[in-house]
Design an enzyme around this catalytic site. Structure first.
Site, PDB file in Angstrom:
ATOM      1  N   GLU A  76      36.341  79.780  49.507  1.00 52.85           N
ATOM      2  CA  GLU A  76      37.462  79.931  48.572  1.00 52.85           C
ATOM      3  C   GLU A  76      37.883  81.391  48.400  1.00 52.85           C
ATOM      4  O   GLU A  76      39.078  81.684  48.271  1.00 52.85           O
ATOM      5  CB  GLU A  76      37.082  79.351  47.210  1.00 52.85           C
ATOM      6  CG  GLU A  76      38.219  79.349  46.210  1.00 52.85           C
ATOM      7  CD  GLU A  76      37.858  78.655  44.909  1.00 52.85           C
ATOM      8  OE1 GLU A  76      38.783  78.356  44.144  1.00 52.85           O
ATOM      9  OE2 GLU A  76      36.663  78.411  44.667  1.00 52.85           O
ATOM     10  N   ASP A  77      36.922  82.317  48.425  1.00 49.96           N
ATOM     11  CA  ASP A  77      37.218  83.699  48.033  1.00 49.96           C
ATOM     12  C   ASP A  77      37.001  84.746  49.115  1.00 49.96           C
ATOM     13  O   ASP A  77      37.089  85.944  48.832  1.00 49.96           O
ATOM     14  CB  ASP A  77      36.369  84.075  46.807  1.00 49.96           C
ATOM     15  CG  ASP A  77      36.763  83.281  45.573  1.00 49.96           C
ATOM     16  OD1 ASP A  77      37.950  82.936  45.452  1.00 49.96           O
ATOM     17  OD2 ASP A  77      35.886  82.998  44.742  1.00 49.96           O
TER      18      ASP A  77
END
Length: 223
Positions: A76-77
């Site tokens: 996600e990051d």
């Protein structure tokens, strides 16, 4: 609840007190992926991943779940892809991380009629119960460090925690975790009521202190 190999007490190259070769690899991978990233409070981002994994160790989860806890934000990051994660750690861990990523995309917008549907949606995404446990560990640390965020975001996350994640923890029989999530969310969700409650408790504490001071000589004399 837990699957696979349990974590022993071998010390290794991670900040965790208990580790295995798989967990060490996951830590090294996550540390590299999150290199240079910091949270709003100034902490290195990897510290959040470590605290998530530490909670999973405290809950007695298996090494695959703990490794996924360390890796839960890399897709996600960071630039890491699902395919890269699967190649490095296998399908089981990749699926756990994918489940957490999908749950993180489910946002509560403050409409009460959404609540039960969102809970059902999260439970449907988390076909493997370990996905939900990783998310709860993630949310628990986020709530413990919520003060660094702007007020509107704090309130949104706190309300989501109060309405979605605390009840889910309770349904899983994790009453202590549910209670802590509610306690952490309350000051941000209902700030006026929280301030009133604190003042009330302070007043009662002061009144009790004065009462004890008055009766102390009598008690000491009787003893």
């Amino acid at each position: 609840m837990a699957k696979g190999k349990r974590v022993g007490k071998t010390r290794g190259a991670t900040p965790l007190g208990q580790t295995t070769p798989l967990i060490e690899r996951a830590y090294a991978f996550a540390n590299k992926a999150h290199s240079g990233q910091k949270r709003k409070n100034g902490d290195l981002y990897i510290n959040h991943c470590v605290e998530t994994a530490r909670t999973l160790i405290e809950w007695g989860l298996d090494e695959s779940t703990i490794a996924a806890g360390l890796l839960h934000d890399v897709v996600e990051d960071t630039p890491v892809t699902d395919a890269e994660l699967k190649k490095e750690f296998g399908e089981e861990i990749a699926l756990l991380v994918d489940g957490v990523t999908k749950i993180s995309r489910v946002k509560y917008r403050g409409h009460e009629r959404e609540v039960e549907n969102l809970r059902k949606m999260i439970l449907a995404i988390a076909q493997d119960l370990r996905v939900l446990l990783i998310k709860l560990a993630d949310r628990l640390h986020n709530m413990r460090t919520l003060d660094a965020l702007p007020a509107p975001k704090r309130r949104r996350i706190a309300l989501e925690t109060m309405e979605i994640y605390a009840p889910l923890a309770y349904r899983l029989g994790m009453q202590k975790i549910s209670g802590e999530l509610e306690d952490l969310a309350f000051p941000h969700t209902y700030p006026s009521e929280y301030r009133w409650l604190i003042k009330k408790l302070e007043y009662r504490y002061e009144a009790m202190e004065k009462y004890l001071d008055r009766i102390r000589p009598t008690v000491e004399k009787a003893l």
